[in-house]
Design a protein around this motif. Structure first.
Motif, PDB file in Angstrom:
ATOM      1  N   VAL A 191      -9.290  -7.224  -3.569  1.00 22.82           N
ATOM      2  CA  VAL A 191      -9.140  -6.968  -5.080  1.00 22.82           C
ATOM      3  C   VAL A 191     -10.564  -6.187  -5.431  1.00 22.82           C
ATOM      4  CG1 VAL A 191      -9.042  -7.988  -7.512  1.00 22.82           C
ATOM      5  CG2 VAL A 191      -8.023  -9.179  -5.339  1.00 22.82           C
ATOM      6  N   GLU A 192     -11.527  -6.679  -5.015  1.00 25.69           N
ATOM      7  CA  GLU A 192     -12.860  -5.821  -5.400  1.00 25.69           C
ATOM      8  C   GLU A 192     -12.916  -4.515  -4.787  1.00 25.69           C
ATOM      9  OE1 GLU A 192     -15.073  -7.243  -7.122  1.00 25.69           O
ATOM     10  OE2 GLU A 192     -13.982  -9.126  -7.302  1.00 25.69           O
ATOM     11  N   ILE A 193     -12.398  -4.237  -3.505  1.00 24.77           N
ATOM     12  CA  ILE A 193     -12.299  -2.771  -3.161  1.00 24.77           C
ATOM     13  C   ILE A 193     -11.415  -1.854  -3.974  1.00 24.77           C
ATOM     14  CG2 ILE A 193     -11.546  -1.583  -1.013  1.00 24.77           C
ATOM     15  CD1 ILE A 193     -12.835  -3.556   0.616  1.00 24.77           C
ATOM     16  N   LEU A 194     -10.215  -2.494  -4.077  1.00 22.09           N
ATOM     17  CA  LEU A 194      -9.249  -1.779  -5.113  1.00 22.09           C
ATOM     18  C   LEU A 194      -9.914  -1.271  -6.311  1.00 22.09           C
ATOM     19  CD1 LEU A 194      -6.270  -0.612  -4.449  1.00 22.09           C
ATOM     20  CD2 LEU A 194      -7.183  -2.239  -2.943  1.00 22.09           C
ATOM     21  N   LYS A 195     -10.501  -2.518  -7.078  1.00 17.54           N
ATOM     22  CA  LYS A 195     -11.000  -2.059  -8.478  1.00 17.54           C
ATOM     23  C   LYS A 195     -12.188  -1.076  -8.253  1.00 17.54           C
ATOM     24  CE  LYS A 195     -10.137  -6.191 -10.788  1.00 17.54           C
ATOM     25  NZ  LYS A 195     -10.570  -7.784 -11.226  1.00 17.54           N
ATOM     26  N   ALA A 196     -13.091  -1.220  -7.284  1.00 22.01           N
ATOM     27  CA  ALA A 196     -14.206  -0.047  -6.989  1.00 22.01           C
ATOM     28  C   ALA A 196     -13.804   1.144  -6.558  1.00 22.01           C
ATOM     29  CB  ALA A 196     -15.209  -0.602  -6.055  1.00 22.01           C
ATOM     30  N   GLU A 197     -12.698   1.413  -5.862  1.00 20.77           N
ATOM     31  CA  GLU A 197     -12.360   2.720  -5.256  1.00 20.77           C
ATOM     32  C   GLU A 197     -11.156   3.346  -5.789  1.00 20.77           C
ATOM     33  OE1 GLU A 197     -12.468   2.522  -0.824  1.00 20.77           O
ATOM     34  OE2 GLU A 197     -14.354   1.034  -1.055  1.00 20.77           O
ATOM     35  N   THR A 198     -10.725   2.893  -7.024  1.00 15.28           N
ATOM     36  CA  THR A 198      -9.650   3.559  -7.517  1.00 15.28           C
ATOM     37  C   THR A 198      -9.788   3.426  -9.115  1.00 15.28           C
ATOM     38  OG1 THR A 198      -8.452   1.457  -8.065  1.00 15.28           O
ATOM     39  CG2 THR A 198      -7.794   2.429  -6.192  1.00 15.28           C
ATOM     40  N   PRO A 199      -9.288   4.419 -10.038  1.00 17.71           N
ATOM     41  CA  PRO A 199      -9.554   4.450 -11.492  1.00 17.71           C
ATOM     42  C   PRO A 199      -9.042   3.041 -12.031  1.00 17.71           C
ATOM     43  CG  PRO A 199      -8.293   6.467 -10.669  1.00 17.71           C
ATOM     44  CD  PRO A 199      -8.444   5.431  -9.597  1.00 17.71           C
ATOM     45  N   GLY A 200      -8.023   2.587 -11.666  1.00 17.75           N
ATOM     46  CA  GLY A 200      -7.661   0.999 -12.290  1.00 17.75           C
ATOM     47  C   GLY A 200      -6.838   0.236 -11.623  1.00 17.75           C
ATOM     48  N   GLY A 201      -6.834   0.469  -9.935  1.00 20.14           N
ATOM     49  CA  GLY A 201      -6.332  -0.540  -9.026  1.00 20.14           C
ATOM     50  C   GLY A 201      -5.136   0.132  -8.340  1.00 20.14           C
ATOM     51  N   ALA A 202      -4.380  -0.474  -7.808  1.00 23.13           N
ATOM     52  CA  ALA A 202      -3.280  -0.109  -7.033  1.00 23.13           C
ATOM     53  C   ALA A 202      -2.020   0.069  -8.087  1.00 23.13           C
ATOM     54  CB  ALA A 202      -3.083  -1.106  -5.840  1.00 23.13           C
ATOM     55  N   ASP A 203      -1.606   1.354  -7.869  1.00 20.47           N
ATOM     56  CA  ASP A 203      -0.350   1.655  -8.576  1.00 20.47           C
ATOM     57  C   ASP A 203       1.010   0.797  -7.744  1.00 20.47           C
ATOM     58  OD1 ASP A 203      -1.317   3.664 -10.733  1.00 20.47           O
ATOM     59  OD2 ASP A 203      -1.895   4.502  -8.639  1.00 20.47           O
ATOM     60  N   VAL A 204       0.940   0.963  -6.520  1.00 21.22           N
ATOM     61  CA  VAL A 204       1.979   0.119  -5.866  1.00 21.22           C
ATOM     62  C   VAL A 204       1.232  -0.736  -4.718  1.00 21.22           C
ATOM     63  CG1 VAL A 204       4.148   0.473  -4.417  1.00 21.22           C
ATOM     64  CG2 VAL A 204       3.683   2.012  -6.455  1.00 21.22           C
ATOM     65  N   ILE A 205       2.037  -1.999  -4.805  1.00 11.87           N
ATOM     66  CA  ILE A 205       1.584  -3.023  -3.410  1.00 11.87           C
ATOM     67  C   ILE A 205       2.729  -3.318  -2.735  1.00 11.87           C
ATOM     68  CG2 ILE A 205       0.382  -5.036  -2.912  1.00 11.87           C
ATOM     69  CD1 ILE A 205      -1.327  -4.832  -5.432  1.00 11.87           C
ATOM     70  N   LEU A 206       2.841  -3.208  -1.417  1.00 14.20           N
ATOM     71  CA  LEU A 206       3.692  -3.684  -0.740  1.00 14.20           C
ATOM     72  C   LEU A 206       3.198  -4.843  -0.056  1.00 14.20           C
ATOM     73  CD1 LEU A 206       6.755  -3.191   0.507  1.00 14.20           C
ATOM     74  CD2 LEU A 206       5.444  -2.020   2.386  1.00 14.20           C
ATOM     75  N   ASP A 207       3.995  -6.114  -0.283  1.00 11.37           N
ATOM     76  CA  ASP A 207       3.379  -7.464   0.267  1.00 11.37           C
ATOM     77  C   ASP A 207       4.505  -8.151   1.225  1.00 11.37           C
ATOM     78  OD1 ASP A 207       1.599  -9.362   0.896  1.00 11.37           O
ATOM     79  OD2 ASP A 207       2.031 -10.523  -1.120  1.00 11.37           O
ATOM     80  N   MET A 208       3.796  -8.759   2.085  1.00  9.78           N
ATOM     81  CA  MET A 208       4.739  -9.474   3.070  1.00  9.78           C
ATOM     82  C   MET A 208       4.023 -10.896   3.143  1.00  9.78           C
ATOM     83  SD  MET A 208       3.726  -7.697   6.615  1.00  9.78           S
ATOM     84  CE  MET A 208       3.914  -6.018   6.215  1.00  9.78           C
ATOM     85  N   VAL A 209       2.863 -10.915   2.624  1.00 10.39           N
ATOM     86  CA  VAL A 209       1.969 -12.169   2.565  1.00 10.39           C
ATOM     87  C   VAL A 209       2.690 -13.382   1.797  1.00 10.39           C
ATOM     88  CG1 VAL A 209      -0.371 -13.034   2.868  1.00 10.39           C
ATOM     89  CG2 VAL A 209       0.213 -11.037   3.772  1.00 10.39           C
ATOM     90  N   GLY A 210       2.419 -12.981   0.352  1.00 15.55           N
ATOM     91  CA  GLY A 210       2.626 -13.837  -0.705  1.00 15.55           C
ATOM     92  C   GLY A 210       1.454 -15.128  -0.860  1.00 15.55           C
ATOM     93  N   GLY A 211       1.891 -16.337  -0.880  1.00 13.06           N
ATOM     94  CA  GLY A 211       0.868 -17.366  -1.251  1.00 13.06           C
ATOM     95  C   GLY A 211      -0.167 -16.783  -2.156  1.00 13.06           C
ATOM     96  N   ASP A 212      -1.552 -17.003  -1.787  1.00 17.29           N
ATOM     97  CA  ASP A 212      -2.438 -16.695  -2.733  1.00 17.29           C
ATOM     98  C   ASP A 212      -2.642 -15.217  -2.981  1.00 17.29           C
ATOM     99  OD1 ASP A 212      -3.762 -16.063  -0.390  1.00 17.29           O
ATOM    100  OD2 ASP A 212      -5.892 -16.619  -1.244  1.00 17.29           O
ATOM    101  N   TYR A 213      -2.027 -14.473  -2.219  1.00 17.72           N
ATOM    102  CA  TYR A 213      -1.896 -12.925  -2.562  1.00 17.72           C
ATOM    103  C   TYR A 213      -1.014 -12.685  -3.711  1.00 17.72           C
ATOM    104  CZ  TYR A 213      -4.114 -11.351   2.031  1.00 17.72           C
ATOM    105  OH  TYR A 213      -4.836 -11.148   3.027  1.00 17.72           O
TER     106      TYR A 213
END
Ligand SMILES: NC(=O)c1ccc[n+]([C@@H]2O[C@H](COP(=O)([O-])OP(=O)(O)OC[C@H]3O[C@@H](n4cnc5c(N)ncnc54)[C@H](OP(=O)(O)O)[C@@H]3O)[C@@H](O)[C@H]2O)c1
Length: 329
Positions: free
Chosen positions: A202-224
């Motif tokens: 979360v911290e890295i996406l916030k720091a290294e993109t203008p506003g975060g991820a535009d698309v996230i592909l997730d296979m983990v779920g849970g606390d993600y």
């Protein structure tokens, strides 16, 4: 070409550990209308095969009960109404089951040519992850050039495909993985890798993109689930294709509303042939040329003989692999 009446296949003797994968002699399947019979040279191993073996992901109605969602080989016979591919053609095919075998049937519309320059083992590693990633990341989540894309499980079969496709279509790619070695593999494929045991995505996406991820592909779920919502940019899209860490969670949906996010998901296997055929056409037009140009390659971790299917599953369940595991038939 004369066909044998029987073949060796791997069946799931009963739900359980890798040891329940048992070589058996069964009749060679017959291609129905619109189907081809493939003499299998190699079969891909996927995490859904493991879940099926555990008894938690039964084959959809009408599908072979044998495991195996993808193969590469040579067309041995065609059912009624098939006007391509033809006997003798080298194809790779998406199946709803039955790939761990010397012969497998597939709808002709779910076959694609073996890309020039790829071995049968490499070609067998393509369909399941390429169909899944195309369908979820490009069709469902509409990832476009210049957007930021995050894939979890970056070193998985799905992850290594997603990184390469998103990169090839002009996205800025982030990938999470659980070791330095897996992160290095993700970086090699073109991602900014995040070792989730050391850093917070979360911290890295916030720091290294203008506003975060535009698309996230997730296979983990849970606390993600909550953390994906935090890592998403306004109007972002989150797609779930599995819940390896659990599907039941408590979530604060307020940021979903405030950032206008879309949360969605899908499973490929039970979808109808016409749906998969449309994905095949897109892959043929937009992705196969990139593979033939050498810009995208399936990452193969290791291969086993068909008789060693249990060893292949042991490796997959250890999560020590990076990319794809393949059976040589
Ligand atoms: N919905 C669909 O249509 C569809 C289609 C195909 C596959 N899938 C799903 O997509 C996922 C990836 O498939 P794959 O064949 O690419 O699998 P894979 O190569 O075995 O990769 C799975 C990776 O997930 C990571 N992981 C994170 N949390 C985990 C956990 N709690 N338990 C186990 N692994 C965990 C591991 O990497 P780290 O070491 O980095 O944590 C592991 O290597 C699977 O869950 C599969 O069922 C869904």
């Amino acid at each position: 070409m004369s066909l044998p009446s029987e073949m060796t296949a791997i069946e799931i003797a009963e739900p359980g550990g890798p040891e329940v994968l048992t070589p058996v002699t069964v009749p060679v399947p017959e291609p129905g209308p619109g189907e081809v019979l493939i003499r299998v040279a190699a079969a891909g191993v996927n995490r859904p095969d493991v879940v099926q073996r555990q008894g938690l992901y039964p084959a959809p109605k009408g599908a072979s009960p044998l495991p195996g969602l993808e193969v590469a080989g040579t067309v041995a016979a065609c059912g009624a109404g098939v006007d391509g591919p033809a006997p003798g053609d080298a194809v790779t095919a998406l199946l709803a089951g039955g790939g761990y075998a010397e012969y497998a049937t597939a709808p002709a519309a779910q076959c694609l040519p073996v890309p020039q320059g790829l071995s049968m083992e490499q070609a067998a590693a393509l369909p399941e992850t390429f169909f899944t990633v195309w369908s979820n990341v490009f069709d469902r989540a509409s990832l476009t050039e210049g957007e930021s894309f995050l894939v979890h499980g970056g070193a998985s079969g799905i992850g290594t495909t997603a990184i390469q496709l998103a990169k090839a279509f002009g996205a800025k790619v982030f990938a999470t993985a659980g070791s330095a070695e897996k992160c290095a593999a993700c970086e090699e494929l073109g991602a900014r890798a995040i070792n989730y045991r050391e850093d917070d995505f979360v911290e890295i996406l916030k720091a290294e993109t203008p506003g975060g991820a535009d698309v996230i592909l997730d296979m983990v779920g849970g606390d993600y689930v909550q953390r994906n919502i935090s890592a998403c940019a306004p109007d972002g899209r989150i797609v779930f294709i599995a819940f390896l860490a659990g599907s039941k969670v408590e979530v604060n949906l307020m940021p979903l509303m405030l950032k206008r996010l879309t949360m969605t998901g899908s499973t490929l296997r039970p979808r109808e042939v016409a749906f998969k055929a449309a994905i095949a056409e897109n892959l043929r037009a937009h992705v196969w040329p990139l593979i033939e140009a050498g810009r995208i390659r399936p990452l193969i971790d290791s291969s086993f003989s068909l008789a060693e299917a249990a060893k292949a599953h042991e490796l997959m369940e250890s999560s020590a692999h990076m990319g794809k595991i393949v059976l040589r038939v």
